[in-house]
Write an enzyme that holds these catalytic residues in place. Structure first.
Site, mmCIF file in Angstrom:
data_model
loop_
_atom_site.group_PDB
_atom_site.id
_atom_site.type_symbol
_atom_site.label_atom_id
_atom_site.label_comp_id
_atom_site.label_asym_id
_atom_site.label_seq_id
_atom_site.Cartn_x
_atom_site.Cartn_y
_atom_site.Cartn_z
ATOM 1 N N GLU A 96 0.818 -1.203 0.000
ATOM 2 C CA GLU A 96 0.000 0.000 0.000
ATOM 3 C C GLU A 96 0.858 1.262 0.000
ATOM 4 O O GLU A 96 1.948 1.288 0.564
ATOM 5 C CB GLU A 96 -0.930 -0.012 1.219
ATOM 6 N N CYS A 109 3.468 8.402 1.275
ATOM 7 C CA CYS A 109 3.992 7.409 2.213
ATOM 8 C C CYS A 109 4.178 6.098 1.443
ATOM 9 O O CYS A 109 3.223 5.523 0.945
ATOM 10 C CB CYS A 109 2.999 7.262 3.364
ATOM 11 N N CYS A 116 6.412 -7.272 6.996
ATOM 12 C CA CYS A 116 7.553 -6.790 7.781
ATOM 13 C C CYS A 116 7.966 -7.887 8.750
ATOM 14 O O CYS A 116 7.127 -8.598 9.293
ATOM 15 C CB CYS A 116 7.170 -5.529 8.560
ATOM 16 N N CYS A 120 6.623 -5.585 15.472
ATOM 17 C CA CYS A 120 6.288 -4.626 16.534
ATOM 18 C C CYS A 120 4.859 -4.931 16.983
ATOM 19 O O CYS A 120 3.971 -5.152 16.160
ATOM 20 C CB CYS A 120 6.408 -3.192 16.036
ATOM 21 N N CYS A 123 1.583 -2.955 15.532
ATOM 22 C CA CYS A 123 1.533 -2.598 14.117
ATOM 23 C C CYS A 123 0.837 -3.685 13.295
ATOM 24 O O CYS A 123 1.170 -4.866 13.402
ATOM 25 C CB CYS A 123 2.950 -2.363 13.597
ATOM 26 N N CYS A 343 -1.398 5.414 10.018
ATOM 27 C CA CYS A 343 -0.157 4.761 10.441
ATOM 28 C C CYS A 343 -0.453 3.417 11.092
ATOM 29 O O CYS A 343 -1.316 3.317 11.955
ATOM 30 C CB CYS A 343 0.569 5.591 11.493
HETATM 31 N N1 SAH Z 1 9.598 0.068 9.872
HETATM 32 C C1 SAH Z 1 9.738 1.498 9.804
HETATM 33 C C2 SAH Z 1 8.803 2.115 8.803
HETATM 34 C C3 SAH Z 1 7.319 2.042 9.176
HETATM 35 S S1 SAH Z 1 6.842 3.654 9.605
HETATM 36 C C4 SAH Z 1 9.575 2.083 11.188
HETATM 37 O O1 SAH Z 1 9.272 1.338 12.102
HETATM 38 O O2 SAH Z 1 9.816 3.270 11.375
HETATM 39 C C5 SAH Z 1 5.289 3.474 10.291
HETATM 40 C C6 SAH Z 1 5.167 4.290 11.584
HETATM 41 O O3 SAH Z 1 3.868 4.075 12.145
HETATM 42 C C7 SAH Z 1 6.170 3.826 12.602
HETATM 43 O O4 SAH Z 1 6.581 4.874 13.427
HETATM 44 C C8 SAH Z 1 5.319 2.850 13.376
HETATM 45 O O5 SAH Z 1 5.878 2.570 14.612
HETATM 46 C C9 SAH Z 1 4.009 3.565 13.458
HETATM 47 N N2 SAH Z 1 2.897 2.666 13.737
HETATM 48 C C10 SAH Z 1 2.850 1.343 13.536
HETATM 49 N N3 SAH Z 1 1.676 0.850 13.931
HETATM 50 C C11 SAH Z 1 0.945 1.882 14.387
HETATM 51 C C12 SAH Z 1 -0.377 2.001 14.903
HETATM 52 N N4 SAH Z 1 -1.181 0.942 15.009
HETATM 53 N N5 SAH Z 1 -0.807 3.221 15.245
HETATM 54 C C13 SAH Z 1 -0.013 4.300 15.082
HETATM 55 N N6 SAH Z 1 1.239 4.250 14.617
HETATM 56 C C14 SAH Z 1 1.716 3.044 14.260
#
Ligand code: SAH
Length: 368
Positions: A96, A109, A116, A120, A123, A343
């Site tokens: 996406e 974005c 991935c 985390c 996420c 995000c």
């Molecule tokens: N892997 C990289 C790129 C992904 S960026 C990284 O971790 O930075 C996506 C951003 O959204 C990251 O800061 C991630 O931690 C955040 N994110 C992931 N899941 C989320 C959620 N459910 N709600 C809000 N932010 C989230």
């Protein structure tokens, strides 16, 4: 045609790679410049339409090279103007890309991997698991397709002013494809974006941060989410390998080289997990170690998650505390959540259609 001859997808090559390829192809390097302008300035993907090349060269290129983009599977527009594209990247996989228009700027974005591997805990992409790295063509192809769909350069006004590698995947685990794609975003023969307008976001992969700094001038965002190792280990398991103190040292190296810059830290606020005033105070101490900006992201829910978003007053309190500690902190506005484009909501894989439908329904219910 001899099927054994492998065609070079020219979208996989950055400016330097393109020049080298043309030389070994027996052509002068300036041909690379002409082709890059056709592709990224004119949006032309057909060798036969490249009218400043001789017919003989167009035919040779057609034999030995290709211009292969990822295909748009679907396009959705949110009620707030956010656009989300689903790209078909083969074998029932999809990634996406999200466009976020704001007054005076437009941020794209972009995804770097199918799924991935970092897992985390908060996420949606992580929950889906890892499939494969995207190629450079699939990364820059997201920008090309979005630019075309948005009418990027129409009327002399540019629609995409910023690119953030904050879509699906950990970009620094795919440096080989990431670097040529970033070069094309930065280079005048590509999209010509200034270094501060191209941001790579990482969960904290230290060797990748050092390598990035060595190879290209772009902005860095680090997904921190917790000021202490014990908590960060739970949220970002990569922290067990690269703990906070080492991560901050890597951030200092990053800004030391390019003195003008700061690092952006992302901090997703999760109800009762990392949003206590004490966390904010610890965060101040940490962020004072490096020129930094803080981006607070209200947690975006997705089906199956055990977490919830912090209530608005706690988010505000958190922001006030860090700002009193002289940290520049903004709260990221949730955009595109009605189309699961916010995000952490990017899940892409369309073999998972039922869950996608559920998710959209949940979002609609939540906002009703
Ligand atoms: N892997 C990289 C790129 C992904 S960026 C990284 O971790 O930075 C996506 C951003 O959204 C990251 O800061 C991630 O931690 C955040 N994110 C992931 N899941 C989320 C959620 N459910 N709600 C809000 N932010 C989230």
């Amino acid at each position: 045609m001899d099927m054994a001859v492998r065609q070079q997808n020219l979208l996989d090559l950055g400016p330097a790679g393109m020049a080298a390829w043309f030389e070994q192809f027996g052509e002068r390097a300036f041909r690379a410049e002409q082709i890059l302008k056709w592709i990224y300035h004119q949006g032309v993907m057909d060798f036969q339409a490249m009218t400043n090349l001789s017919q003989a060269l167009r035919d040779r290129l057609q034999q030995s090279a290709s211009l292969e983009l990822p295909h748009i599977q679907s396009e959705q527009v949110s009620r707030d103007g956010t656009v989300k594209w689903l790209f078909d990247v083969g074998r029932s996989n999809a990634v996406e890309t999200v466009y976020i228009p704001e007054p005076g700027r437009g941020t794209l974005c972009v995804s770097s991997q199918v799924g991935c591997a970092l897992n985390c805990s908060f996420c949606a992409t992580g929950a889906q698991g890892f499939n494969r790295n995207l190629s450079a063509a699939e990364i820059i192809g997201q920008v090309w397709q979005a630019a075309r769909s948005l009418g990027h350069e129409r009327n002399g006004e540019r629609k995409i002013t910023n690119v953030v590698m904050m879509g699906m995947g950990e970009p620094l685990l795919n440096l080989e494809a990431l670097l040529p794609a970033l070069e094309l975003m930065r280079d005048d023969l590509g999209y010509g974006l200034a270094s501060r307008r191209v941001t790579v976001s990482t969960a904290g992969l230290i060797p990748g941060m050092d390598a990035l700094n060595e190879h290209i001038d772009v902005a860095l965002a680090v997904s921190l989410h917790a000021p202490i190792d014990e908590l960060r280990n739970q949220l970002v398991p990569l922290n067990k390998k690269y703990p906070i103190a080492d991560l901050m040292a890597a951030c200092r190296r990053f800004v030391a080289d390019k003195h003008k810059r700061s690092v952006t830290f992302e901090y997703t606020l999760i109800d009762g997990v990392n949003d206590h005033p004490e966390h904010a105070r610890k965060l101040i101490k940490l962020l004072r170690q490096v020129p930094s900006k803080l981006n607070l992201i209200p947690f975006n829910p997705f089906p199956g998650t055990r977490y919830q978003c912090s209530p608005p007053d706690r988010i505000q309190r958190f922001q006030e505390i860090v700002m009193r500690g002289d940290i520049i902190a903004t709260v990221r506005k949730t955009r595109g959540d009605d189309i699961a484009a916010a995000c952490g909501q990017l899940a892409g894989d369309f073999s998972d259609r039922t869950r996608r439908r559920e998710r959209i329904q949940l979002q609609v219910q939540a906002s009703a």
